[in-house]
Design a protein around this motif. Structure first.
Motif, PDB file in Angstrom:
ATOM      1  N   ILE A   1       0.817  -1.204   0.000  1.00 28.82           N
ATOM      2  CA  ILE A   1       0.000   0.000   0.000  1.00 28.82           C
ATOM      3  C   ILE A   1       0.855   1.262   0.000  1.00 28.82           C
ATOM      4  O   ILE A   1       0.466   2.316  -0.531  1.00 28.82           O
ATOM      5  CB  ILE A   1      -0.968  -0.011   1.202  1.00 28.82           C
ATOM      6  N   TRP A   2       2.068   1.190   0.593  1.00 25.63           N
ATOM      7  CA  TRP A   2       2.947   2.360   0.627  1.00 25.63           C
ATOM      8  C   TRP A   2       3.442   2.723  -0.778  1.00 25.63           C
ATOM      9  O   TRP A   2       3.750   3.890  -1.047  1.00 25.63           O
ATOM     10  CB  TRP A   2       4.121   2.108   1.561  1.00 25.63           C
ATOM     11  N   ILE A   3       3.517   1.732  -1.685  1.00 28.07           N
ATOM     12  CA  ILE A   3       3.929   2.022  -3.071  1.00 28.07           C
ATOM     13  C   ILE A   3       2.852   2.834  -3.776  1.00 28.07           C
ATOM     14  O   ILE A   3       3.149   3.746  -4.559  1.00 28.07           O
ATOM     15  CB  ILE A   3       4.219   0.717  -3.831  1.00 28.07           C
ATOM     16  N   LYS A   4       1.596   2.521  -3.479  1.00 29.02           N
ATOM     17  CA  LYS A   4       0.503   3.302  -4.060  1.00 29.02           C
ATOM     18  C   LYS A   4       0.569   4.745  -3.580  1.00 29.02           C
ATOM     19  O   LYS A   4       0.353   5.685  -4.365  1.00 29.02           O
ATOM     20  CB  LYS A   4      -0.839   2.675  -3.683  1.00 29.02           C
ATOM     21  N   SER A   5       0.874   4.951  -2.303  1.00 28.93           N
ATOM     22  CA  SER A   5       1.012   6.313  -1.771  1.00 28.93           C
ATOM     23  C   SER A   5       2.180   7.036  -2.430  1.00 28.93           C
ATOM     24  O   SER A   5       2.094   8.223  -2.754  1.00 28.93           O
ATOM     25  CB  SER A   5       1.206   6.256  -0.257  1.00 28.93           C
ATOM     26  N   LEU A   6       3.293   6.313  -2.662  1.00 29.39           N
ATOM     27  CA  LEU A   6       4.441   6.902  -3.336  1.00 29.39           C
ATOM     28  C   LEU A   6       4.093   7.292  -4.772  1.00 29.39           C
ATOM     29  O   LEU A   6       4.474   8.369  -5.247  1.00 29.39           O
ATOM     30  CB  LEU A   6       5.601   5.908  -3.327  1.00 29.39           C
ATOM     31  N   SER A   7       3.335   6.441  -5.462  1.00 29.65           N
ATOM     32  CA  SER A   7       2.916   6.749  -6.835  1.00 29.65           C
ATOM     33  C   SER A   7       2.029   7.981  -6.889  1.00 29.65           C
ATOM     34  O   SER A   7       2.139   8.827  -7.794  1.00 29.65           O
ATOM     35  CB  SER A   7       2.186   5.540  -7.429  1.00 29.65           C
ATOM     36  N   GLU A   8       1.155   8.116  -5.886  1.00 31.74           N
ATOM     37  CA  GLU A   8       0.286   9.297  -5.833  1.00 31.74           C
ATOM     38  C   GLU A   8       1.103  10.566  -5.589  1.00 31.74           C
ATOM     39  O   GLU A   8       0.787  11.622  -6.147  1.00 31.74           O
ATOM     40  CB  GLU A   8      -0.764   9.105  -4.748  1.00 31.74           C
ATOM     41  N   ASP A   9       2.152  10.476  -4.772  1.00 27.90           N
ATOM     42  CA  ASP A   9       3.008  11.643  -4.537  1.00 27.90           C
ATOM     43  C   ASP A   9       3.747  12.059  -5.811  1.00 27.90           C
ATOM     44  O   ASP A   9       3.857  13.254  -6.119  1.00 27.90           O
ATOM     45  CB  ASP A   9       4.020  11.336  -3.428  1.00 27.90           C
ATOM     46  N   VAL A  10       4.264  11.081  -6.538  1.00 32.45           N
ATOM     47  CA  VAL A  10       4.963  11.378  -7.782  1.00 32.45           C
ATOM     48  C   VAL A  10       4.020  12.027  -8.785  1.00 32.45           C
ATOM     49  O   VAL A  10       4.366  13.022  -9.442  1.00 32.45           O
ATOM     50  CB  VAL A  10       5.597  10.089  -8.355  1.00 32.45           C
ATOM     51  N   THR A  11       2.813  11.489  -8.929  1.00 33.93           N
ATOM     52  CA  THR A  11       1.829  12.064  -9.854  1.00 33.93           C
ATOM     53  C   THR A  11       1.433  13.472  -9.427  1.00 33.93           C
ATOM     54  O   THR A  11       1.261  14.368 -10.262  1.00 33.93           O
ATOM     55  CB  THR A  11       0.586  11.167  -9.924  1.00 33.93           C
ATOM     56  N   TRP A  12       1.317  13.692  -8.119  1.00 34.15           N
ATOM     57  CA  TRP A  12       0.944  15.018  -7.604  1.00 34.15           C
ATOM     58  C   TRP A  12       2.032  16.040  -7.914  1.00 34.15           C
ATOM     59  O   TRP A  12       1.733  17.167  -8.334  1.00 34.15           O
ATOM     60  CB  TRP A  12       0.697  14.916  -6.100  1.00 34.15           C
TER      61      TRP A  12
ATOM     62  N   PHE B   1       8.534   6.433 -12.357  1.00 35.42           N
ATOM     63  CA  PHE B   1       9.573   6.391 -11.327  1.00 35.42           C
ATOM     64  C   PHE B   1      10.964   6.515 -11.939  1.00 35.42           C
ATOM     65  O   PHE B   1      11.841   7.216 -11.399  1.00 35.42           O
ATOM     66  CB  PHE B   1       9.467   5.097 -10.523  1.00 35.42           C
ATOM     67  N   LYS B   2      11.192   5.832 -13.043  1.00 39.03           N
ATOM     68  CA  LYS B   2      12.509   5.880 -13.690  1.00 39.03           C
ATOM     69  C   LYS B   2      12.821   7.286 -14.184  1.00 39.03           C
ATOM     70  O   LYS B   2      13.957   7.751 -14.106  1.00 39.03           O
ATOM     71  CB  LYS B   2      12.551   4.878 -14.854  1.00 39.03           C
TER      72      LYS B   2
END
Length: 487
Positions: free
Chosen positions: A332-343, A381-382
């Motif tokens: 679930i923390w990866i989903k939160s990280l993905s949302e931060d990157v998109t934001w 991410f890359k």
């Protein structure tokens, strides 16, 4: 009596339609260029006078159009006062380029370097220029360039090898005239199709000897129309069979099975080894229907699509998925990280001045990746990893804090997130243990058979994941001991 009434109603209806057409005809755009003198009996006919040549005519709007537009096919003389459109001269480096056929004065022109200094005079009038016929070359270049500009052609057409080859061939044929509109869309098109089919025949012959796989995929064209692609592939190479516009149709299993069965009949069911589709429910049902009709043909799920679903379940886990509690808790923390990157990406892209500051510090662009692209989260991410230094230089620049116009609070939060080393450590960690899956997707998303390599990659992926988990647990243990020592 009834027949008489019907005839009367038909006559009245015909008169009403004629009046409507007449009123519409009177509002046609070319009427403003003539003076209507007298309304004539019989629909929309008038006696009119041309405002340009002052000649009087009688007729309907079609005769007005013929007179003004110089068609000459309606038995009416064309207007001689209307001047034909004048061609714009092509650009040239000679003095003739300063002359113009327009009505305004163009006698004055700024002197250029070649006219002011005879020693620097270069152009098409020199003996060397005349020897190489530079003026004709310059005019030919101008015609080709104007063809691109007036037709709205993409400049990438000039990179097409057939573009240059066509002109090289034409230059060796005296008096050659290129094909016209009808020739391109009829005879030459049919000839090219027969030529392509002739060159594809050896590939079709290999289907009998080596077998063939029917691959299906759904996609969208630039106009957002759903396209269903069907491709025949074996070790000799792929070949597109059909691209079907399925707009307005429900993509049920029966509909997909029908389209694939038509291609199987075209290829020959005895030559088809398998049908490759993605893992959607309708595709699974279509595979079952095809196997029931042809027992020797089996369905194989697409390797790339399967691995992409696994990667999506890691990067965006869903608790509602059956037997997914363990995965959800661990990822679930990866989903939160993905949302931060998109934001962060959306904040920079949606604010013009922030985007300007980003381009000043980063050579690469922020990617706008469609959700349908394979491994979209990992690709984002890359890209963030590559521009890490530029992002950090951007937010620590005084210009980032000095600009107070756009969402100062969000800008401060973006700065804090980009300078947070834990954010980058988590991003690096995700890239480290998803690298084997991403590598398989990159290698398998080609036209070559790659199923036999999946097992080797699977073993390598398991080992890398175990190593990544061990390193993360060890790092967490070290951080916990340090925190306990500080207390």
């Amino acid at each position: 009596m009834s027949t008489s009434n019907n005839t009367t109603r038909e006559h009245v209806h015909h008169v009403e339609d004629t009046d409507d057409l007449s009123s519409l005809d009177d509002k046609a755009p070319l009427w403003i260029y003539v003076n209507k003198m007298e309304k004539l009996a019989g629909g929309g006919s008038w006696r009119f006078e041309c405002k340009f040549c002052k000649i009087k005519f009688s007729g309907s709007y079609s005769r007005v159009a013929t007179h003004l537009l110089k068609d000459g096919t309606k038995g009416i003389r064309e207007c001689l006062k209307l001047r034909p459109p004048r061609a714009v001269p092509l650009p040239s480096s000679s003095k003739k380029a300063f002359s113009s056929s327009l009505d305004y004065d163009t006698n004055y022109s700024a002197p250029n370097a070649s006219e002011s200094d005879p020693k620097k005079r270069k152009g098409t009038n020199t003996p060397l220029g005349k020897a190489f016929n530079n003026e004709a070359r310059e005019q030919c270049d101008g015609e080709i360039a104007r063809m691109f500009y007036t037709s709205g052609l993409s400049f990438n057409v000039a990179r097409n090898p057939h573009y240059r080859n066509s002109y090289v061939r034409a230059s060796n044929i005296p008096g050659y005239v290129p094909p016209g509109y009808n020739a391109l869309r009829t005879g030459l098109l049919q000839k090219e199709r027969k030529n392509i089919e002739m060159h594809l025949q050896p590939l079709k012959n290999s289907w009998i000897q080596k077998g063939v796989s029917i691959c299906s995929d759904g996609w969208s064209d630039p106009h957002r129309r759903p396209i269903f692609n069907l491709i025949a592939a074996n070790e000799s190479g792929p070949m597109m069979l059909r691209a079907i516009n399925s707009q307005g149709e429900v993509k049920t299993g029966e509909m997909i099975a029908k389209l694939i069965i038509e291609c199987i009949k075209e290829v020959g069911h005895e030559n088809v080894v398998q049908v490759v589709t993605d893992n959607a429910a309708n595709c699974v049902k279509a595979g079952s229907l095809i196997s029931a009709k042809y027992p020797t043909i089996f369905r194989t799920p697409c390797v790339v699509h399967t691995l992409n679903l696994a990667l999506r379940n890691i990067c965006s886990p869903l608790l509602t998925t059956r037997n997914n509690e363990d995965v959800y808790g661990a990822c679930i923390w990866i989903k939160s990280l993905s949302e931060d990157v998109t934001w962060i990406k959306n904040f920079i892209m949606n604010h013009g001045m922030r985007l300007v500051k980003f381009t000043e510090h980063c050579d690469l662009k922020l990617l706008t990746i469609a959700s349908t692209r394979f491994a979209s989260t990992v690709v984002m991410f890359k890209r963030f990893k590559k521009i890490k230094t530029g992002l950090q230089q951007m937010v620590i620049s005084p210009k980032w804090d000095d600009y107070k116009e756009d969402d100062v609070g969000k800008a401060s939060a973006v700065k804090q997130k980009i300078l947070d080393e834990r954010f980058w450590d988590e991003l690096e960690y995700v890239l480290s243990f998803t690298l084997p899956i991403y590598g398989v997707i990159r290698a398998a998303d080609t036209d070559k058979p790659s199923l036999h390599l999946v097992y080797e990659w699977w073993e390598s992926m398991i080992q890398n994941v175990k190593k990544a988990i061990f390193r993360r647990e060890r790092k967490q243990l070290i951080m916990k001991n340090l925190s306990f020592g500080m207390l």
